[in-house]
Design an enzyme around this catalytic site. Structure first.
Site, PDB file in Angstrom:
ATOM      1  N   ASP A   7      30.886  86.332 107.736  1.00  0.00           N
ATOM      2  CA  ASP A   7      31.020  86.278 109.197  1.00  0.00           C
ATOM      3  C   ASP A   7      31.372  84.802 109.576  1.00  0.00           C
ATOM      4  O   ASP A   7      31.848  84.387 108.767  1.00  0.00           O
ATOM      5  CB  ASP A   7      29.758  86.764 109.978  1.00  0.00           C
ATOM      6  N   CYS A  63      27.364  84.867 104.900  1.00  0.00           N
ATOM      7  CA  CYS A  63      27.070  84.498 106.133  1.00  0.00           C
ATOM      8  C   CYS A  63      26.122  83.331 106.332  1.00  0.00           C
ATOM      9  O   CYS A  63      26.136  82.388 105.212  1.00  0.00           O
ATOM     10  CB  CYS A  63      26.276  85.846 106.787  1.00  0.00           C
ATOM     11  N   THR A  65      22.815  82.277 106.261  1.00  0.00           N
ATOM     12  CA  THR A  65      21.875  82.376 105.301  1.00  0.00           C
ATOM     13  C   THR A  65      22.193  83.362 103.907  1.00  0.00           C
ATOM     14  O   THR A  65      21.350  83.329 102.884  1.00  0.00           O
ATOM     15  CB  THR A  65      20.539  82.990 105.731  1.00  0.00           C
ATOM     16  N   HIS A  96      19.681  92.600  84.851  1.00  0.00           N
ATOM     17  CA  HIS A  96      18.481  93.517  85.059  1.00  0.00           C
ATOM     18  C   HIS A  96      18.855  94.684  86.253  1.00  0.00           C
ATOM     19  O   HIS A  96      18.315  95.624  86.363  1.00  0.00           O
ATOM     20  CB  HIS A  96      17.179  92.796  85.331  1.00  0.00           C
ATOM     21  N   HIS A 131      16.198  98.720  81.695  1.00  0.00           N
ATOM     22  CA  HIS A 131      16.792  98.170  83.087  1.00  0.00           C
ATOM     23  C   HIS A 131      17.663  99.364  83.763  1.00  0.00           C
ATOM     24  O   HIS A 131      17.641  99.519  85.026  1.00  0.00           O
ATOM     25  CB  HIS A 131      17.469  97.028  83.054  1.00  0.00           C
TER      26      HIS A 131
END
Ligand code: RB5
Length: 145
Positions: A7, A63, A65, A96, A131
């Site tokens: 963004d 973005c 964060t 994993h 996994h």
């Protein structure tokens, strides 16, 4: 093939990562944005469609964060998005969780660390085995929703 998108809060980080991918000769699709304001759920949806369609194997979503992108991406069946800001998490989300989208925040980490996380994310294989069973259970949760 890799797909990358951001963004308006992460355009500089996207450019730095694309320059790094160019140096490494890694092919990618750039979904934008190149600066125009963009709502991160729209970008997450468009980018993840490239993965679920099989056009791209993995994606990078950026973005401010990394969190909003990951929340939106993880609503899409078949997407396992991980927000990372350290090398250990980037490695283990591949080993994993078989993460297929790496999310990072331009306002959280520096460009040097971000490209290191990209390298780890792109060059670490899923371990499978026990996994796989757990990842299958994540997929089962999608089908319950
Ligand atoms: C945009 O200002 C900001 O909210 C967005 O980039 C992101 O950080 C959301 O999680």
């Amino acid at each position: 093939m890799i797909v990358i998108g951001c963004d308006h809060a992460a355009v500089s980080l996207k450019k730095a990562i694309m320059a790094h991918l160019d140096e490494q000769g890694i092919a990618y699709m750039d979904m934008g944005t190149d600066g125009e304001p963009c709502d991160y759920p729209d970008m997450a949806e468009a980018l993840c469609a490239k993965i679920t369609s099989g056009e791209a194997e993995r994606g990078i979503l950026l973005c401010g964060t990394g969190i909003g992108m990951s929340m939106a991406a993880n609503k899409i069946p078949g997407i396992r998005a991980a927000v990372c800001s350290d090398c250990f998490s980037a490695r283990y989300t591949r080993l994993h969780n078989d993460a297929n989208v790496l999310c990072m925040g331009e306002r959280v980490i520096g460009q040097g660390l971000a490209v290191e996380l990209v390298d780890i994310f792109l060059h670490t294989d899923f371990e499978g085995g026990r996994h796989q069973r757990r990842v299958d259970k994540i997929t089962a949760l999608e089908n319950k929703a």
